[in-house]
Write an enzyme that holds these catalytic residues in place. Structure first.
Site, PDB file in Angstrom:
ATOM      1  N   HIS A 169      -6.780  10.077  12.364  1.00 31.08           N
ATOM      2  CA  HIS A 169      -6.994  10.357  10.948  1.00 31.08           C
ATOM      3  C   HIS A 169      -7.695  11.693  10.735  1.00 31.08           C
ATOM      4  O   HIS A 169      -7.348  12.453   9.828  1.00 31.08           O
ATOM      5  CB  HIS A 169      -7.861   9.257  10.314  1.00 31.08           C
ATOM      6  CG  HIS A 169      -7.148   7.969  10.073  1.00 31.08           C
ATOM      7  ND1 HIS A 169      -6.731   7.168  11.095  1.00 31.08           N
ATOM      8  CD2 HIS A 169      -6.797   7.338   8.921  1.00 31.08           C
ATOM      9  CE1 HIS A 169      -6.159   6.093  10.585  1.00 31.08           C
ATOM     10  NE2 HIS A 169      -6.183   6.167   9.276  1.00 31.08           N
ATOM     11  N   PHE A 181      -8.546  14.045  13.365  1.00 33.16           N
ATOM     12  CA  PHE A 181      -8.258  15.123  14.306  1.00 33.16           C
ATOM     13  C   PHE A 181      -6.778  15.486  14.377  1.00 33.16           C
ATOM     14  O   PHE A 181      -6.428  16.538  14.909  1.00 33.16           O
ATOM     15  CB  PHE A 181      -8.780  14.769  15.702  1.00 33.16           C
ATOM     16  CG  PHE A 181     -10.271  14.614  15.751  1.00 33.16           C
ATOM     17  CD1 PHE A 181     -11.101  15.681  15.408  1.00 33.16           C
ATOM     18  CD2 PHE A 181     -10.857  13.413  16.104  1.00 33.16           C
ATOM     19  CE1 PHE A 181     -12.483  15.546  15.431  1.00 33.16           C
ATOM     20  CE2 PHE A 181     -12.241  13.270  16.137  1.00 33.16           C
ATOM     21  CZ  PHE A 181     -13.056  14.336  15.789  1.00 33.16           C
ATOM     22  N   ALA A 182      -5.918  14.639  13.849  1.00 33.58           N
ATOM     23  CA  ALA A 182      -4.495  14.978  13.829  1.00 33.58           C
ATOM     24  C   ALA A 182      -3.866  14.617  12.494  1.00 33.58           C
ATOM     25  O   ALA A 182      -2.661  14.772  12.318  1.00 33.58           O
ATOM     26  CB  ALA A 182      -3.754  14.249  14.953  1.00 33.58           C
ATOM     27  N   GLU A 208      -5.494   7.778  -3.017  1.00 29.13           N
ATOM     28  CA  GLU A 208      -5.325   6.404  -2.543  1.00 29.13           C
ATOM     29  C   GLU A 208      -5.411   5.383  -3.682  1.00 29.13           C
ATOM     30  O   GLU A 208      -5.237   4.196  -3.452  1.00 29.13           O
ATOM     31  CB  GLU A 208      -6.383   6.067  -1.490  1.00 29.13           C
ATOM     32  CG  GLU A 208      -6.253   6.833  -0.184  1.00 29.13           C
ATOM     33  CD  GLU A 208      -5.033   6.443   0.626  1.00 29.13           C
ATOM     34  OE1 GLU A 208      -4.522   5.318   0.436  1.00 29.13           O
ATOM     35  OE2 GLU A 208      -4.575   7.257   1.441  1.00 29.13           O
ATOM     36  N   HIS A 268       0.834  -1.208   0.000  1.00 23.12           N
ATOM     37  CA  HIS A 268       0.000   0.000   0.000  1.00 23.12           C
ATOM     38  C   HIS A 268       0.869   1.259   0.000  1.00 23.12           C
ATOM     39  O   HIS A 268       0.704   2.143  -0.851  1.00 23.12           O
ATOM     40  CB  HIS A 268      -0.901  -0.026   1.238  1.00 23.12           C
ATOM     41  CG  HIS A 268      -1.780   1.180   1.384  1.00 23.12           C
ATOM     42  ND1 HIS A 268      -3.113   1.168   1.070  1.00 23.12           N
ATOM     43  CD2 HIS A 268      -1.516   2.442   1.820  1.00 23.12           C
ATOM     44  CE1 HIS A 268      -3.643   2.356   1.291  1.00 23.12           C
ATOM     45  NE2 HIS A 268      -2.680   3.156   1.760  1.00 23.12           N
ATOM     46  N   GLU A 269       1.781   1.342   0.936  1.00 24.46           N
ATOM     47  CA  GLU A 269       2.615   2.547   1.033  1.00 24.46           C
ATOM     48  C   GLU A 269       3.541   2.688  -0.178  1.00 24.46           C
ATOM     49  O   GLU A 269       3.840   3.804  -0.617  1.00 24.46           O
ATOM     50  CB  GLU A 269       3.424   2.527   2.332  1.00 24.46           C
ATOM     51  CG  GLU A 269       2.584   2.508   3.595  1.00 24.46           C
ATOM     52  CD  GLU A 269       1.553   3.632   3.643  1.00 24.46           C
ATOM     53  OE1 GLU A 269       1.776   4.696   3.042  1.00 24.46           O
ATOM     54  OE2 GLU A 269       0.505   3.434   4.280  1.00 24.46           O
ATOM     55  N   GLY A 282      -4.970  14.212   8.019  1.00 25.65           N
ATOM     56  CA  GLY A 282      -5.552  15.036   6.976  1.00 25.65           C
ATOM     57  C   GLY A 282      -6.901  14.585   6.479  1.00 25.65           C
ATOM     58  O   GLY A 282      -7.316  14.998   5.406  1.00 25.65           O
TER      59      GLY A 282
END
Length: 807
Positions: free
Chosen positions: A719, A721-722, A617, A587-588, A724
């Site tokens: 994801h 709240f800290a 994505e 994935h990365e 994007g």
């Protein structure tokens, strides 16, 4: 996040690393360009209902992986400094960056010698990750900001409405800060210390102030506006046109009083976001459970016991062994997940589940008030800019609208609900057949354990027994071989060429078919819970850019970093990976490929820059499909001791197990996406409902087992709240539709036809990976696929197509 069309834009896409991981600061450096949306034919979910479409100018520094678990989120020679390397970091005209900064700052910084030796202010080929300490942050960033402030003033005084006189100097200016801030922000994520954290916290307001100053520069805005209205506009290349728009999200159109309020909100959101992240990290680190009785560890595999013993040694229990303990369990993913999957001790599973679900929800680390304040300020920001809610703001930087995102989520939810309910019935029946006392009352801390038992029974696959077949070196070799087959690139180790932040970090060179380097990347694979945040992500170090090219070269080459948190080596064993960890690496790497294989020379739209968030994505999720391709899987699945290939019957079972509990996994993701949208559209901070009330309400239609009353999952939902993904978590599902359809092109061509696969791979490279943000993602997809995307391949791959048809 939809925005109104009356707002005007002036700022910059290169704010990627500069913006750290928060959406709040991203908006303050966005150059958004007006673009009419493509007219979609017969595309229910990918059409646009608005009269104009906006494109995002930045992406987060990192991309957390999807939430894998049904319960929780996890997803050479000595260093060279010769000028023969393909680029250097700072490429502006003399004087050198370091001397220019020292000169600019000498009047206000007493110790100039410290500045001249500050690694953040030196010219470098690759970032000095090995030599940057907390003590360098305050003087380095302040000196850099002072220097850039002078450059900005000079640009404002001499700006002309032309590409060479406006965009090129602006790109150089922003790039310097984006790279340097990216270095310290990355170190905070992978090598966190209280000193580094405090230093970043001190200078962050000054950095945000400069971002706002740049984003709200009237002379620069007027110059952009003049280009947009000039005859030159029609002659600009397609890659350049998306970089100038009359819509701005930086507050430049606000009057002075409202703009000051806007700026205060941006500063506060940046601070709150970082505090949220720190609380999650600290709460995760705070939990440790020491176990001395081996009976309590019944069911746990040797790999987990070895990891727990290794953790015990690091905590001072020098004689700890995998066989006899003692063992230390933490809430870090490689520690938490094996307990939830394999521990027969139900009380231990419950203890860990409750600890994980209540992270950062009490005492000094309580994120509840922070969440409410973030939501309150986001709503205020939206109102200032003329929107009804923050989701409308978010959607201006995405392919979707709020309505279209909600429509897709509901279609997928209705297709997933029935199978998810059946999943739970199957689990109860199986537990009952095994004589489990809890079979008639299965709850959250039971589902992962019994799911693993059912999967083993149904497919005779034990994930722990598969680990020996997935050693990290073999997985990476197979991944690189796949990249060569599909995209015609060679990847080779280049350890020692660039400084690294930890001895486990690897450095690689990417070469084209002629043998010329085209990109580089770092890979940091292992969990380090004491200093490294959880999850997995890809980040940008350098972007491809013609403007930033070193003398004698035509373009600066892109550099990325890939970060994972998989199980580290234990003793003399290499890192033996779960299949989920294999999927995460693929994935990365997909993200990294889009960054590294871009052919855009315009730095503002190269690689992942300016790609709509819900499309970014696509390459990452596309790459995951290859984990189930027989030839690819067999090339990496080699026993680390015997070299034996994974048995064919195991592969077939693994393939069949791909859709195991697909409804449950899909519903879990849809819950997060729906909750995210609800909080950013209808929730009223300070109103009659609490954030936890909203969570419970959304869960009625998205969780077969209702959440516990004390569930505080939101306090760890980094994801949105800290990170994007505020009002954008749906992007995972949106992009899954794109990626599944993209992979179906290879299926249509014939996965066993190597020539067809290579031809299709080259077409994918020349479109999805090469075009970056220089063309709207929907146009890029149609150029690759020949038609608009369809959700059918995703439902088919997940085994949910029949459920969808009957829904």
């Amino acid at each position: 996040m939809k925005r109104i069309t009356t707002i005007i834009a002036t700022t910059f896409v290169i704010a990627n690393t500069l913006m750290a991981t928060t959406t709040t600061s991203r908006a303050s450096l966005n150059l958004l360009l007006r673009r009419s949306p493509p007219k979609l034919r017969n595309s229910k979910f990918f059409s646009s209902s608005s009269s104009c479409q906006f494109r995002p100018s930045t992406l987060p520094k990192s991309y957390p992986c999807p939430i894998w678990s049904s319960s929780f989120s996890f997803c050479l020679p000595p260093r060279s400094t010769s000028t023969s390397l393909p680029f250097r970091h700072f490429s502006s005209s003399p004087p050198s960056m370091s001397s220019a900064i020292a000169a600019a700052a000498s009047s206000s910084v007493s110790d100039e010698s410290l500045l001249s030796s500050n690694p953040l202010l030196q010219d470098f080929d690759f970032p000095p990750f090995d030599s940057v300490d907390a003590e360098h942050v305050r003087p380095g960033i302040r000196a850099l900001l002072q220097h850039l402030e002078g450059e900005l003033e000079q640009l404002e005084n001499s700006v002309e409405p032309s590409w060479p006189k406006l965009v090129e100097p602006l790109e150089k200016l922003v790039d310097r800060l984006s790279v340097v801030w990216g270095v310290i922000n990355h170190l905070k994520a992978v090598k966190d210390t209280p000193e580094l954290r405090a230093a970043i916290e001190d200078v962050q307001p000054e950095k945000v102030k400069f971002q706002l100053r740049l984003g709200q520069s009237k002379p620069i805005y007027n110059a952009f506006k003049a280009i947009r209205e000039s005859p030159e506009w029609s002659s600009l290349s397609e890659a350049r046109q998306p970089q100038i728009k009359e819509a701005v999200l930086t507050g430049i159109a606000l009057d002075d009083e409202k703009r000051e309020e806007f700026n205060k909100i941006e500063q506060e959101l940046e601070k709150l976001s970082h505090k949220f992240s720190e609380n999650v990290l600290d709460a995760t680190k705070k939990f440790e459970k020491l176990i001395t009785d081996k009976k309590e560890m019944d069911g746990l595999p040797p790999s987990a016991l070895g990891l727990f013993a290794q953790a015990a040694v690091s905590k001072g229990h020098e004689n700890a062994t995998a066989e006899n303990g003692p063992w230390v369990i933490t809430l870090d993913a490689p520690s938490y997940l094996p307990v939830m999957q394999h521990a027969k001790n139900r009380a231990l599973r419950e203890e860990l589940y409750r600890a994980y679900l209540t992270r950062a929800s009490s005492g000094d680390l309580d994120n509840t008030a922070i969440i409410d304040q973030i939501l309150k300020l986001r709503l205020e920001k939206a109102k200032l800019l003329g929107y009804n809610n923050y989701a409308e703001v978010s959607m201006t930087m995405k392919m979707a609208t709020v309505e279209k995102a909600s429509e897709l989520l509901e279609k997928l939810r209705s297709a997933s609900w029935g199978p998810a309910v059946q999943d739970m019935e199957d689990l109860k029946s199986f537990a009952e057949s095994q004589g489990a006392e809890e079979s008639d009352s299965l709850t959250h801390w039971d589902t992962t354990f019994w799911s693993e038992r059912l999967r083993e029974s149904k497919y005779d696959i034990n994930e722990e027994e598969l680990r020996p077949y997935f050693s990290l070196p073999k997985v990476m070799d197979g991944l690189f071989s796949l990249a060569k087959t599909l995209f015609g690139v060679e990847i080779e180790p280049a350890d020692g060429v660039a400084p690294v932040w930890n001895s486990d970090v690897r450095f690689y060179r990417v070469k084209d078919s002629s043998g010329s380097p085209i990109a580089y990347f770092y890979f940091d694979p292992y969990s380090r819970p004491s200093e490294k945040r959880g999850g997995a992500w890809m980040g940008e170090v350098f972007s491809r850019s013609q403007v930033m090219a070193q003398k004698g070269t035509s373009v600066r080459l892109p550099v990325a970093h890939m970060v994972c948190n998989q199980t580290p080596p234990v003793g003399d064993k290499p890192s033996l990976m779960t299949f989920r960890e294999v999927e995460t690496v693929f994935h990365e790497f997909g993200h990294a490929l889009q960054h590294m294989l871009t052919k855009q020379d315009e730095g503002l739209v190269a690689g992942i820059r300016n790609v709509e968030w819900d499309a970014v994505e696509l390459p990452s999720q596309f790459m995951e499909n290859w984990c189930y391709h027989r030839d690819t899987l067999m090339s990496i699945a080699k026993h680390y001791q015997t070299g034996e290939t994974l048995p064919e019957e195991i592969y077939k079972k693994l393939l069949a197990a791909r859709t195991f509990r697909a409804g449950s996994f899909s519903l879990r993701q849809l819950k997060f996406a729906s909750l995210d949208l609800e909080l950013h559209t209808n929730y009223v901070p300070g109103g009659p409902e609490s954030i936890y009330d909203v969570d419970q309400r959304v869960s009625v239609k998205t969780q077969v087992i209702p959440p516990l009353p004390e569930d505080r999952f939101l306090c760890g939902f980094s994801h949105i709240f800290a990170g994007g993904y505020a009002a954008g978590y749906y992007s995972y599902k949106w992009a899954e539709v794109l990626s599944a359809d993209a992979f179906s092109a290879f299926e249509d061509a014939g996965l066993d036809d190597i020539k067809a696969v290579q031809e299709t791979g080259q077409r994918f490279r020349n479109t999805v990976l090469a075009l970056g943000g220089g063309k709207a993602p929907l146009k890029v997809f149609v150029e690759f696929r020949g038609r608009e995307p369809s959700p059918e391949p995703l439902l088919r791959h997940n085994g949910l197509l029949a459920a969808s048809a009957s829904a």
